[in-house]
Scaffold this active site. Sequence first.
Site, PDB file in Angstrom:
ATOM      1  N   ASN A  56      43.815  84.987  12.568  1.00 35.89           N
ATOM      2  CA  ASN A  56      43.793  83.515  12.915  1.00 35.89           C
ATOM      3  C   ASN A  56      42.423  83.028  13.125  1.00 35.89           C
ATOM      4  OD1 ASN A  56      44.180  81.067  13.716  1.00 35.89           O
ATOM      5  ND2 ASN A  56      45.430  81.567  15.557  1.00 35.89           N
ATOM      6  N   TRP A  57      41.772  82.428  12.101  1.00 37.11           N
ATOM      7  CA  TRP A  57      40.408  81.707  12.108  1.00 37.11           C
ATOM      8  C   TRP A  57      40.203  80.568  13.137  1.00 37.11           C
ATOM      9  CZ3 TRP A  57      37.514  82.193   6.750  1.00 37.11           C
ATOM     10  CH2 TRP A  57      37.563  83.627   6.323  1.00 37.11           C
ATOM     11  N   LYS A  58      41.343  80.056  13.284  1.00 36.90           N
ATOM     12  CA  LYS A  58      41.417  78.885  14.136  1.00 36.90           C
ATOM     13  C   LYS A  58      40.645  77.792  13.459  1.00 36.90           C
ATOM     14  CE  LYS A  58      42.842  81.416  17.929  1.00 36.90           C
ATOM     15  NZ  LYS A  58      43.362  81.599  19.720  1.00 36.90           N
ATOM     16  N   HIS A  94      51.838  78.001  17.317  1.00 39.34           N
ATOM     17  CA  HIS A  94      51.021  78.718  18.051  1.00 39.34           C
ATOM     18  C   HIS A  94      50.653  77.828  19.536  1.00 39.34           C
ATOM     19  CE1 HIS A  94      46.915  80.190  19.513  1.00 39.34           C
ATOM     20  NE2 HIS A  94      47.155  81.124  18.679  1.00 39.34           N
ATOM     21  N   GLU A 151      48.380  76.900  21.117  1.00 36.31           N
ATOM     22  CA  GLU A 151      47.184  75.841  21.215  1.00 36.31           C
ATOM     23  C   GLU A 151      47.918  74.621  20.478  1.00 36.31           C
ATOM     24  OE1 GLU A 151      44.116  78.283  19.055  1.00 36.31           O
ATOM     25  OE2 GLU A 151      44.050  79.488  21.014  1.00 36.31           O
ATOM     26  N   GLU A 160      52.675  86.306  21.604  1.00 32.70           N
ATOM     27  CA  GLU A 160      51.380  85.847  22.109  1.00 32.70           C
ATOM     28  C   GLU A 160      51.230  85.561  23.479  1.00 32.70           C
ATOM     29  OE1 GLU A 160      48.486  85.471  19.123  1.00 32.70           O
ATOM     30  OE2 GLU A 160      49.432  83.524  19.296  1.00 32.70           O
ATOM     31  N   GLY A 220      42.226  84.755  24.008  1.00 36.28           N
ATOM     32  CA  GLY A 220      41.062  84.616  24.455  1.00 36.28           C
ATOM     33  C   GLY A 220      40.212  84.890  25.707  1.00 36.28           C
ATOM     34  N   SER A 266      44.028  88.889  22.485  1.00 35.83           N
ATOM     35  CA  SER A 266      42.759  89.736  22.995  1.00 35.83           C
ATOM     36  C   SER A 266      43.091  91.208  22.330  1.00 35.83           C
ATOM     37  CB  SER A 266      42.599  89.982  24.382  1.00 35.83           C
ATOM     38  OG  SER A 266      42.426  88.635  25.130  1.00 35.83           O
ATOM     39  N   GLY A 304      42.695  86.521  16.791  1.00 31.34           N
ATOM     40  CA  GLY A 304      41.746  85.260  16.940  1.00 31.34           C
ATOM     41  C   GLY A 304      40.420  85.668  16.854  1.00 31.34           C
ATOM     42  N   GLY A 305      39.729  85.736  17.942  1.00 30.43           N
ATOM     43  CA  GLY A 305      38.392  85.824  18.300  1.00 30.43           C
ATOM     44  C   GLY A 305      37.713  86.906  17.432  1.00 30.43           C
TER      45      GLY A 305
END
Length: 242
Positions: free
Chosen positions: A8-10, A95, A97, A161, A167, A203, A224-225
């Site tokens: 997930n590059w967001k 998601h 977010e 999640e 994150g 994470s 993600g990150g």
Amino acid sequence: MTKFIICNWKMNLGNQDSIEFLNQIEMKSLNNDHQFIICPPYTSLGLVANNLKSKESDWHLGAQNCSDQDKGARTGDISAAMLKDLGCNYTILGHSERRQYHQESNESVKGKALKVITHGMIPIICVGETEEDYIQGKTIDVLTEQLSGSVPSNQCIVAYEPVWAIGTGKVPTIKEIETVHQSIDNVMQDLGFLNIPIVYGGSVKPDNINQILSKPTVSGVLIGGASIQPESMNAIIKEVCL
Ligand code: PGA
């Protein structure tokens, strides 16, 4: 069983950065036990699709959201048909977010998921408790409500999640992940939806991915990150594929 590695590059990696990133990724070393899915921002989908095709890569393409409407007066929205047209096989939905910053309700996630399924793609439906819910022992209640409200059928992937793990570098214990995944499976069975893959996100890094993936109740991970840095992505590929 094939495990999903969903990236997930967001809101990261525009066109040029996406291509630079992909050119640094060692896709050749892959085996068939893992299905990699890249979910770039809308603006990079077309370019990433072409890049994967030109490399004859077996990585799949996914979006990060879509509209619950087919077409028309929805300024700024993108339909499931448009995503399918670009080569997407998957779409992340709900998601945390989006639930937080766009007030997405379970009902709206369900509507979007139905459109995604209608257009021959698989929705990746995200659920997860906040830190407050976790501390108060409400995790399963919160997840049950989210799952009952947002999953329309068994043609989907569920992503667990925990909001407090996204994150932050904090990760539930393996035992906790296993227990929650089992509970999610029970809720899905009560709803009549059998054999739904349940992936974990929050994470995930090169140094914890294999331990998480080793559990039978974990059908994959949502990253993600660590999925937007070539070094950590190559380290992840090495961990899971070699
Ligand atoms: P993270 O994000 O890997 O950076 O924690 C996961 C996600 O939000 O999907």
